[in-house]
Write an enzyme that holds these catalytic residues in place. Structure first.
Site, short mmCIF file in Angstrom:
data_model
loop_
_atom_site.label_atom_id
_atom_site.label_comp_id
_atom_site.label_asym_id
_atom_site.label_seq_id
_atom_site.Cartn_x
_atom_site.Cartn_y
_atom_site.Cartn_z
N PHE A 123 0.86 -1.18 0.00
CA PHE A 123 0.00 0.00 0.00
C PHE A 123 0.91 1.23 0.00
O PHE A 123 1.82 1.33 0.81
CB PHE A 123 -0.89 -0.03 1.24
CG PHE A 123 -1.98 1.00 1.23
CD1 PHE A 123 -3.07 0.86 0.40
CD2 PHE A 123 -1.90 2.12 2.03
CE1 PHE A 123 -4.07 1.81 0.38
CE2 PHE A 123 -2.89 3.08 2.02
CZ PHE A 123 -3.98 2.92 1.19
N ASP A 192 2.80 -3.93 8.97
CA ASP A 192 1.51 -3.27 8.75
C ASP A 192 0.45 -4.37 8.69
O ASP A 192 0.46 -5.20 7.78
CB ASP A 192 1.56 -2.45 7.45
CG ASP A 192 0.30 -1.61 7.26
OD1 ASP A 192 -0.76 -1.99 7.79
OD2 ASP A 192 0.38 -0.58 6.56
N TYR A 217 -10.77 0.80 10.96
CA TYR A 217 -12.01 0.97 10.19
C TYR A 217 -12.26 -0.15 9.18
O TYR A 217 -13.27 -0.16 8.51
CB TYR A 217 -12.04 2.34 9.49
CG TYR A 217 -10.79 2.67 8.68
CD1 TYR A 217 -10.58 2.10 7.43
CD2 TYR A 217 -9.85 3.56 9.15
CE1 TYR A 217 -9.45 2.41 6.70
CE2 TYR A 217 -8.72 3.88 8.43
CZ TYR A 217 -8.52 3.30 7.19
OH TYR A 217 -7.41 3.60 6.47
N LYS A 218 -11.31 -1.09 9.08
CA LYS A 218 -11.51 -2.23 8.17
C LYS A 218 -12.17 -3.37 8.95
O LYS A 218 -13.35 -3.28 9.27
CB LYS A 218 -10.17 -2.61 7.54
CG LYS A 218 -9.66 -1.50 6.60
CD LYS A 218 -8.25 -1.72 6.10
CE LYS A 218 -7.86 -0.55 5.17
NZ LYS A 218 -6.41 -0.50 4.91
N ARG A 364 -11.79 -6.37 -6.34
CA ARG A 364 -11.45 -6.88 -5.01
C ARG A 364 -12.71 -7.04 -4.17
O ARG A 364 -13.57 -6.16 -4.17
CB ARG A 364 -10.50 -5.87 -4.37
CG ARG A 364 -9.93 -6.25 -3.04
CD ARG A 364 -8.97 -5.19 -2.55
NE ARG A 364 -9.68 -4.06 -1.98
CZ ARG A 364 -9.18 -3.24 -1.03
NH1 ARG A 364 -7.95 -3.41 -0.59
NH2 ARG A 364 -9.89 -2.24 -0.55
C1 LIG Z 1 -5.78 0.74 4.62
C2 LIG Z 1 -4.31 0.73 4.76
C3 LIG Z 1 -3.62 1.81 5.30
C4 LIG Z 1 -4.37 3.07 5.62
O1 LIG Z 1 -3.61 4.05 6.22
P1 LIG Z 1 -4.35 5.37 6.75
O2 LIG Z 1 -3.27 6.15 7.35
O3 LIG Z 1 -5.41 4.92 7.72
O4 LIG Z 1 -5.01 6.03 5.58
C5 LIG Z 1 -2.26 1.70 5.48
N1 LIG Z 1 -1.59 0.57 5.13
C6 LIG Z 1 -2.23 -0.47 4.59
C7 LIG Z 1 -1.47 -1.69 4.21
C8 LIG Z 1 -3.60 -0.43 4.38
O5 LIG Z 1 -4.23 -1.44 3.81
#
Ligand SMILES: *Cc1c(COP(=O)(O)O)cnc(C)c1O
Length: 405
Positions: A123, A192, A217-218, A364
């Protein structure tokens, strides 16, 4: 192949079936995007109403003391901890995943000179944070392919940011193997876990993970933009200092000392005043997870995946499965590649099936066993196959790109 009747019979016998009623999901929708934004827990509106009208409205500033606001980041962190196999005092709910990555990469880089490493297909926020941290520190920055990670964890690397479950393909990295490679070279790993927590069973101490971040939030049902969390194994906490040394992480915040002294323990990773409304919204979603058997969740995720993958292979071989079939090598979503993936997702949304598009060319679908059943996956796969085979996705009305995909 499973019939709709058989799928519905599995739902009737599902040990997790009672959880669906805890979510306020529109009846006619099949929501396959809980890995991006979980649906609304039914308990959240009432709790937030109380927070706003009672705790804020009537309690006012006293609520920092009397409504448990001040302690909320640590209290909620302690509720997240069991989902990681962590102990109380090792997790704090705060800030965004991106900000937490920055705090940990800067803190960990101080332990050893050397390069900062990130994954190319991760990401993007993770690589952005890592590269800017390297620039600020005057360190080399390395962007490596996921497949080359174990070899890239060399002795001249200081810190590596690695994602456990890939946001596009759901491919799961081998945490034990990568941590062992990192240990051999003296590299500090930051994991992460945004697509792992609440999706797959985790035991960070067992698997050698000492630093991690993730979203609420996921799979934790926290609400849009709800604060993230960070984990620091207790034996490492005293060695790390946050680069955003704000008053909330001070040893004595209400002594208002001019000089910074980090708090003992996980509280030192706090920076400033926390967003109480969204933090307390996250707590409702995290509370809901307290009674959940993650092994049962993961077993059902595997079964939902197999149903989806088998049906798509049979009904619609034009879609290429890009998620590993081996459950040990993936997380809890399923992704297909197709040149028309963007239009396919838009056409599905029009027909009540919500997934999302991830460039380039990936459709997805989140598999969230607490509120999805076998009947849902059976129906969604039939609609997906029809959308692809009928080529309705080619209609120009599905081609307009929106800001959020
Ligand atoms: C969703 C996600 C994020 C989101 O980061 P935010 O700072 O909350 O926007 C970060 N890393 C990964 C791998 C994700 O899937």
């Amino acid at each position: 192949m499973m019939t709709l009747q058989e799928a519905e019979a599995r739902d009737a016998a599902d040990p997790l079936k009672s959880y669906r009623a805890l979510f306020d999901l529109p009846a006619e929708l099949i929501y396959l995007d809980g890995n991006s934004l979980a649906p609304l827990p039914r308990a959240t509106p009432e709790r937030l109403q109380g927070v706003v009208s009672e705790e804020w409205g009537k309690g006012l500033v006293g609520s920092w003391n009397h409504a448990g606001w001040w302690e909320a980041p640590i209290r909620i962190g302690n509720k997240i901890a069991p989902l990681l196999g962590a102990r109380p005092g090792e997790v704090v709910a705060t800030d965004t995943t991106s900000a937490n990555l920055f705090k940990l990469v800067m803190a960990a880089a101080a332990l050893k000179p050397g390069a900062i490493l990130a994954e190319r297909d991760n990401f993007p926020t993770d690589a952005h944070i890592a590269s800017e941290a390297a620039r600020l520190l005057g360190r080399p920055f390395r962007l490596v392919d996921g497949a080359d990670l174990a070899d890239a964890l060399a002795t001249d690397v200081s810190v590596a940011i690695v994602t456990h479950v890939n946001y596009r393909t759901a491919a799961r990295a081998d945490m034990v193997k990568l941590n062992a490679a990192a240990d051999r070279s003296g590299v500090t790993m930051i994991w992460d876990l945004s697509h792992s927590i609440g999706a797959v069973p985790l035991d960070l101490p067992r698997d050698g993970t000492r630093l991690a971040v993730g979203c609420s939030y996921k799979y934790l049902n926290g609400g849009p933009g709800a604060p993230a969390w960070l984990y620091v194994a207790s034996d490492l906490q005293g060695d790390l200092r946050t680069p955003i040394a704000g008053w909330w992480g001070h040893a004595a915040p209400f002594a208002f000392e001019a000089e910074y002294r980090p708090a003992d323990g996980i509280a030192r990773f706090l920076s400033g005043t926390q967003p109480m409304l969204s933090l307390l919204s996250a707590e409702v979603g995290i509370d809901l997870m307290q009674s959940v058997d993650m092994v049962a969740v993961w077993e059902k995720s595997i079964a939902l995946f197999e149903l989806f993958a088998d049906r798509m292979a049979a009904l619609c071989p034009e879609l290429t499965l890009v998620t590993p079939r081996d459950p040990a090598k993936r997380g809890s979503h399923i992704s297909f590649q197709h040149e028309g993936a963007y239009g396919i997702i838009q056409a599905l949304i029009e027909r009540g099936v919500v997934g999302d598009y991830r460039a380039p060319g990936i459709a997805r679908f989140g598999l969230t066993p607490l509120y999805l059943g076998f009947g849902d996956i059976w129906r969604a796969s039939a609609i997906l196959a029809d959308v692809v085979r009928s080529e309705v996705w080619k209609d120009p009305r599905f081609a307009t790109s929106r800001t959020v995909t």
